[in-house]
Design a protein around this motif. Structure first.
Motif, mmCIF file in Angstrom:
data_model
loop_
_atom_site.group_PDB
_atom_site.id
_atom_site.type_symbol
_atom_site.label_atom_id
_atom_site.label_comp_id
_atom_site.label_asym_id
_atom_site.label_seq_id
_atom_site.Cartn_x
_atom_site.Cartn_y
_atom_site.Cartn_z
ATOM 1 N N VAL A 1 -4.835 -9.469 -0.564
ATOM 2 C CA VAL A 1 -6.151 -9.273 -1.168
ATOM 3 C C VAL A 1 -7.270 -9.515 -0.154
ATOM 4 N N VAL A 2 -7.196 -10.619 0.597
ATOM 5 C CA VAL A 2 -8.286 -10.920 1.532
ATOM 6 C C VAL A 2 -8.326 -9.903 2.665
ATOM 7 N N MET A 3 -7.146 -9.461 3.143
ATOM 8 C CA MET A 3 -7.135 -8.463 4.206
ATOM 9 C C MET A 3 -7.660 -7.125 3.702
ATOM 10 N N ALA A 4 -7.272 -6.732 2.486
ATOM 11 C CA ALA A 4 -7.761 -5.484 1.913
ATOM 12 C C ALA A 4 -9.275 -5.532 1.732
ATOM 13 N N THR A 5 -9.781 -6.664 1.260
ATOM 14 C CA THR A 5 -11.229 -6.814 1.097
ATOM 15 C C THR A 5 -11.932 -6.739 2.440
ATOM 16 N N GLY A 6 -11.344 -7.382 3.457
ATOM 17 C CA GLY A 6 -11.934 -7.330 4.789
ATOM 18 C C GLY A 6 -11.988 -5.928 5.350
ATOM 19 N N VAL A 7 -10.937 -5.144 5.132
ATOM 20 C CA VAL A 7 -10.914 -3.763 5.622
ATOM 21 C C VAL A 7 -12.014 -2.939 4.968
ATOM 22 N N VAL A 8 -12.152 -3.061 3.648
ATOM 23 C CA VAL A 8 -13.149 -2.262 2.934
ATOM 24 C C VAL A 8 -14.564 -2.700 3.288
ATOM 25 N N LEU A 9 -14.809 -4.000 3.372
ATOM 26 C CA LEU A 9 -16.144 -4.466 3.761
ATOM 27 C C LEU A 9 -16.465 -4.091 5.199
ATOM 28 N N SER A 10 -15.444 -4.015 6.046
ATOM 29 C CA SER A 10 -15.674 -3.587 7.426
ATOM 30 C C SER A 10 -16.187 -2.154 7.483
ATOM 31 N N LYS A 11 -15.767 -1.340 6.515
ATOM 32 C CA LYS A 11 -16.255 0.037 6.455
ATOM 33 C C LYS A 11 -17.638 0.097 5.817
ATOM 34 N N ARG A 12 -17.870 -0.745 4.838
ATOM 35 C CA ARG A 12 -19.141 -0.712 4.123
ATOM 36 C C ARG A 12 -20.288 -1.246 4.982
ATOM 37 N N TRP A 13 -20.019 -2.305 5.740
ATOM 38 C CA TRP A 13 -21.064 -2.902 6.582
ATOM 39 C C TRP A 13 -21.025 -2.279 7.966
ATOM 40 N N THR A 14 -22.171 -1.942 8.493
ATOM 41 C CA THR A 14 -22.270 -1.369 9.828
ATOM 42 C C THR A 14 -22.981 -2.345 10.750
ATOM 43 N N SER A 15 -22.752 -2.178 12.040
ATOM 44 C CA SER A 15 -23.349 -3.075 13.027
ATOM 45 C C SER A 15 -23.975 -2.267 14.154
ATOM 46 N N GLY B 1 11.241 -13.991 4.625
ATOM 47 C CA GLY B 1 10.359 -13.006 5.233
ATOM 48 C C GLY B 1 10.305 -11.693 4.499
ATOM 49 N N GLY B 2 11.451 -11.266 3.932
ATOM 50 C CA GLY B 2 11.476 -10.001 3.220
ATOM 51 C C GLY B 2 10.607 -10.004 1.983
ATOM 52 N N VAL B 3 10.596 -11.129 1.259
ATOM 53 C CA VAL B 3 9.762 -11.230 0.068
ATOM 54 C C VAL B 3 8.290 -11.183 0.454
ATOM 55 N N ALA B 4 7.916 -11.955 1.480
ATOM 56 C CA ALA B 4 6.522 -11.987 1.913
ATOM 57 C C ALA B 4 6.051 -10.611 2.370
ATOM 58 N N ALA B 5 6.897 -9.902 3.115
ATOM 59 C CA ALA B 5 6.518 -8.568 3.595
ATOM 60 C C ALA B 5 6.394 -7.583 2.447
ATOM 61 N N THR B 6 7.282 -7.698 1.455
ATOM 62 C CA THR B 6 7.232 -6.780 0.319
ATOM 63 C C THR B 6 5.970 -6.993 -0.503
ATOM 64 N N VAL B 7 5.620 -8.257 -0.758
ATOM 65 C CA VAL B 7 4.382 -8.538 -1.489
ATOM 66 C C VAL B 7 3.178 -8.055 -0.691
ATOM 67 N N GLY B 8 3.193 -8.290 0.622
ATOM 68 C CA GLY B 8 2.076 -7.847 1.461
ATOM 69 C C GLY B 8 1.911 -6.345 1.510
ATOM 70 N N ALA B 9 2.982 -5.611 1.196
ATOM 71 C CA ALA B 9 2.924 -4.148 1.256
ATOM 72 C C ALA B 9 2.062 -3.545 0.157
ATOM 73 N N ILE B 10 1.566 -4.367 -0.774
ATOM 74 C CA ILE B 10 0.664 -3.840 -1.805
ATOM 75 C C ILE B 10 -0.737 -3.600 -1.250
ATOM 76 N N GLN B 11 -0.972 -3.974 0.001
ATOM 77 C CA GLN B 11 -2.320 -3.855 0.564
ATOM 78 C C GLN B 11 -2.881 -2.437 0.509
ATOM 79 N N PRO B 12 -2.128 -1.370 0.855
ATOM 80 C CA PRO B 12 -2.708 -0.017 0.746
ATOM 81 C C PRO B 12 -3.211 0.307 -0.654
ATOM 82 N N LEU B 13 -2.473 -0.123 -1.681
ATOM 83 C CA LEU B 13 -2.913 0.116 -3.049
ATOM 84 C C LEU B 13 -4.214 -0.627 -3.329
ATOM 85 N N LEU B 14 -4.317 -1.871 -2.872
ATOM 86 C CA LEU B 14 -5.530 -2.647 -3.079
ATOM 87 C C LEU B 14 -6.721 -2.015 -2.361
#
Length: 307
Positions: A155-169, A90-103
Motif C-alpha cells: 500500500v505505501v509503495m503504491a501510494t508513493g508511486v502514484v503521488l510521485s506522478k501527481r507531484w512534479t518538481s 519469503g514466498g508468502v511475503a512476495a505473493t502479498v506484495g504482488a498486489i501492488q499493480p492492482l493498488l
C-alpha cells in the motif's frame, strides 16, 4: 513514439531486475540478521551522494513532499518489508506484495483520472497468481501481523508511486531522487539502531555488498525507476515490479543451485504474460495523468518520486 516507449519500458525494467538481485547479495555478501542496516546503507549514502553531486536542496513545498515520498517509497516500505520478511516465508511475503499493480491501478483511477481497464485488472490478478506459483511453497505458514506488514508495504509503495506522478518538481531527476533517498534513510536510521543495535565491523565482502546495494541497487535503480514514473503511466511502471521475484528465482537456480520446478516455470510464463498484457494497447502513449490542476506546477518541470 512506440520505439521510444519500448526503450523507456526496458530501461525502467532494469530497476526491478536489479532489485531482484538483493536477496542473493544480502545472503552471500552481507552480515546475517541486519536487514534494516542494509536498508539504511542502501538508501542514505546513495541519497547524500546524489544531493552532493546535483547541489540542489528542496524548496518550498518540496521539503515536506520529499519527506512524504521518501517515507512511502523508502522508509516505511523497507520497515514493513523487514517485518514481513521476519514473520512470513519469503514466498508468502512476495505473493502479498504482488498486489501492488492492482493498488496502483485503483489509486491512479482515483487520484490521476486514469481509466481503469478490464485488461489491467485481469493482468494484475494474473500477476499475483504467477508470483504465487513462482515463489509460494506448499504448507507455508501464515502470520496475521506478517501478512498485514506485507500488505501495508504494498500500500505505501503504491501510494508513493502514484503521488510521485501527481507531484512534479522543478529540480533535476537525480536531485529529487537524492532527496527521497536521504529522507527514507534518515527515517530508517533510528529504527535500525533500536531494533538491531550498533552495526558490526564490516569485512571486505560486506563492504562490496553494501557498495553494490548503494550504487547499483539505489542510486542507479531508483533513478531509472523514477524516470519511468515521469515518462510512463504509474500502472505501466508498477507491473514491471513483478520482475523482481522472477529475477530472484532465476538467480537462486543459477547461482545457489535451488530447485526450479515445472510449476515455477509456468508461474514465470504467467508473470511475463501479465507484463505484456498490461502494456498492450498503448501504442500512442498514455494520456495525461494530471487532470487536476496544481497551483505550484512548473511549466516545464519533472515528475519524480523512492522500493
Amino acid at each position: 513514439m512506440l520505439s521510444n516507449r519500448v526503450g523507456t519500458l526496458l530501461l525502467t525494467a532494469l530497476a526491478p531486475a536489479v532489485w531482484g538481485t538483493t536477496y542473493l547479495v544480502t545472503t552471500e555478501l552481507l552480515p546475517p540478521g541486519r536487514p534494516l542496516l542494509a536498508a539504511v546503507v542502501r538508501a542514505l549514502p546513495a541519497g547524500l551522494a546524489l544531493v552532493a553531486v546535483t547541489r540542489r536542496l528542496p524548496r518550498g513545498v518540496w521539503w515536506w513532499r520529499a519527506l512524504v515520498l521518501g517515507a512511502l517509497n523508502i522508509g516505511a516500505f523497507f520497515a514493513l518489508l523487514f517485518v514481513a520478511a521476519y514473520r512470513l516465508p519469503g514466498g508468502v511475503a512476495a505473493t502479498v506484495g504482488a498486489i501492488q499493480p492492482l493498488l496502483v491501478a485503483l489509486l491512479s483511477s482515483g487520484l490521476l483520472g486514469e481509466r481503469l481497464k478490464p485488461r489491467t485488472l485481469i493482468a494484475a490478478v494474473a500477476g499475483v497468481a504467477g508470483v504465487s506459483l513462482l515463489v509460494l511453497r506448499a504448507g507455508a505458514r501464515l502470520d496475521g501481523l506478517g501478512v498485514a506488514a506485507a500488505a501495508g508495504g504494498a500500500v505505501v509503495m503504491a501510494t508513493g508511486v502514484v503521488l510521485s506522478k501527481r507531484w512534479t518538481s522543478p529540480a533535476p531527476l537525480l536531485a529529487t531522487t537524492g532527496w527521497q533517498l536521504v529522507a527514507g534513510g534518515l527515517l530508517l536510521l533510528p529504527v535500525a539502531l533500536f531494533v538491531e543495535g550498533p552495526p558490526p565491523a564490516p569485512t571486505g565482502t560486506n563492504l562490496a555488498g553494501y557498495a553494490y546495494l548503494a550504487v547499483i541497487g539505489s542510486a542507479l535503480a531508483y533513478a531509472l525507476w523514477f524516470r519511468g514514473i515521469r515518462l510512463l503511466s504509474p500502472t505501466d511502471v508498477t507491473f514491471l515490479g513483478l520482475l523482481s521475484p522472477l529475477v530472484a528465482t532465476v538467480l537462486g537456480w543459477l547461482a545457489l543451485g535451488q530447485e526450479l520446478t515445472a510449476a515455477q516455470g509456468f508461474g514465470a510464463v504467467v508473470v511475463l504474460g501479465s507484463l505484456v498484457a498490461a502494456q498492450g494497447g498503448r501504442g500512442r502513449g498514455p494520456r495525461s495523468t494530471h487532470p487536476l490542476p496544481s497551483t505550484d506546477r512548473p511549466t516545464a518541470g519533472t515528475t519524480s518520486s523512492t522500493i
